[in-house]
Scaffold this motif. Structure first.
Motif, short mmCIF file in Angstrom:
data_model
loop_
_atom_site.label_atom_id
_atom_site.label_comp_id
_atom_site.label_asym_id
_atom_site.label_seq_id
_atom_site.Cartn_x
_atom_site.Cartn_y
_atom_site.Cartn_z
N ASP A 17 -46.98 2.10 37.74
CA ASP A 17 -46.16 2.95 36.87
C ASP A 17 -44.68 2.54 36.91
N ASN A 18 -44.43 1.31 37.36
CA ASN A 18 -43.08 0.70 37.38
C ASN A 18 -42.10 1.33 38.36
N TRP A 19 -42.60 1.91 39.44
CA TRP A 19 -41.74 2.37 40.52
C TRP A 19 -41.52 1.21 41.49
N ILE A 20 -40.38 1.20 42.13
CA ILE A 20 -40.07 0.24 43.19
C ILE A 20 -40.16 1.00 44.51
N ILE A 21 -40.98 0.52 45.43
CA ILE A 21 -41.09 1.15 46.75
C ILE A 21 -39.86 0.73 47.55
N ASP A 24 -40.95 2.61 53.34
CA ASP A 24 -42.33 2.80 53.77
C ASP A 24 -42.38 2.73 55.30
N PRO A 25 -42.06 3.83 55.95
CA PRO A 25 -41.85 5.20 55.49
C PRO A 25 -40.38 5.47 55.13
N PHE A 26 -40.16 6.64 54.52
CA PHE A 26 -38.81 7.12 54.23
C PHE A 26 -38.37 7.98 55.41
N ALA A 41 -39.31 5.89 46.74
CA ALA A 41 -39.41 4.99 45.58
C ALA A 41 -38.33 5.33 44.58
N GLU A 42 -38.04 4.37 43.71
CA GLU A 42 -37.10 4.63 42.62
C GLU A 42 -37.52 3.85 41.39
N ARG A 43 -37.01 4.33 40.26
CA ARG A 43 -37.31 3.70 38.98
C ARG A 43 -36.09 3.83 38.09
N ASN A 50 -30.13 4.87 34.43
CA ASN A 50 -30.21 5.99 35.36
C ASN A 50 -31.39 5.77 36.30
N ARG A 51 -31.18 6.03 37.56
CA ARG A 51 -32.24 5.86 38.56
C ARG A 51 -32.85 7.22 38.91
N THR A 52 -34.14 7.24 38.95
CA THR A 52 -34.87 8.39 39.44
C THR A 52 -35.40 8.02 40.81
N ARG A 53 -35.11 8.86 41.81
CA ARG A 53 -35.54 8.57 43.18
C ARG A 53 -36.45 9.67 43.67
N ILE A 54 -37.54 9.25 44.32
CA ILE A 54 -38.52 10.21 44.82
C ILE A 54 -38.89 9.89 46.27
#
Length: 109
Positions: A17-21, A24-26, A41-43, A50-54
């Motif tokens: 889904d085009n996320w960048i890890i 691992d771990p956070f 991860a971020e995208r 704009n970056r979305t970070r999860i």
């Protein structure tokens, strides 16, 4: 920390889904206690850059008692959410569970 058996499948799904890890771990090192969430991860979203970070906690729910495991996972989730709000407030926390568990235990009608 032992990885959940779905760990690699969640990584594969995020990458697809085009996320960048990014982690691992956070690790929440600046938070006491220094907990570890399974993944960060971020995208980049659209042309605006704009970056979305999860952060993603992975749980299989393999215990014989769903209720006991649910309460354990809920406590862990709330602790991580509290830690993230202090250490990295722009990062959104998600819980990754098997689709069967989501459909039977989490999805509301």
């Amino acid at each position: 920390m032992a990885q959940d058996f779905l760990h690699d499948a969640v990584i594969a799904s995020l990458l697809k889904d085009n996320w960048i890890i990014t982690h691992d771990p956070f690790e929440l090192r600046a938070y006491d206690p220094s907990w570890q969430i399974d993944l960060g991860a971020e995208r980049i979203i659209g042309a605006s850059k704009n970056r979305t970070r999860i952060a993603v906690e992975v749980k299989s729910f393999l215990a014989s008692s769903f209720a006991n495991e649910f309460h354990s996972v809920l406590g862990q989730y709330l602790n991580y959410k509290s830690g993230l709000s202090r250490v990295d407030p722009d990062r959104t926390l998600f819980l990754a569970v098997p689709i069967e568990i989501f459909e039977t235990e989490f999805k509301t009608q």
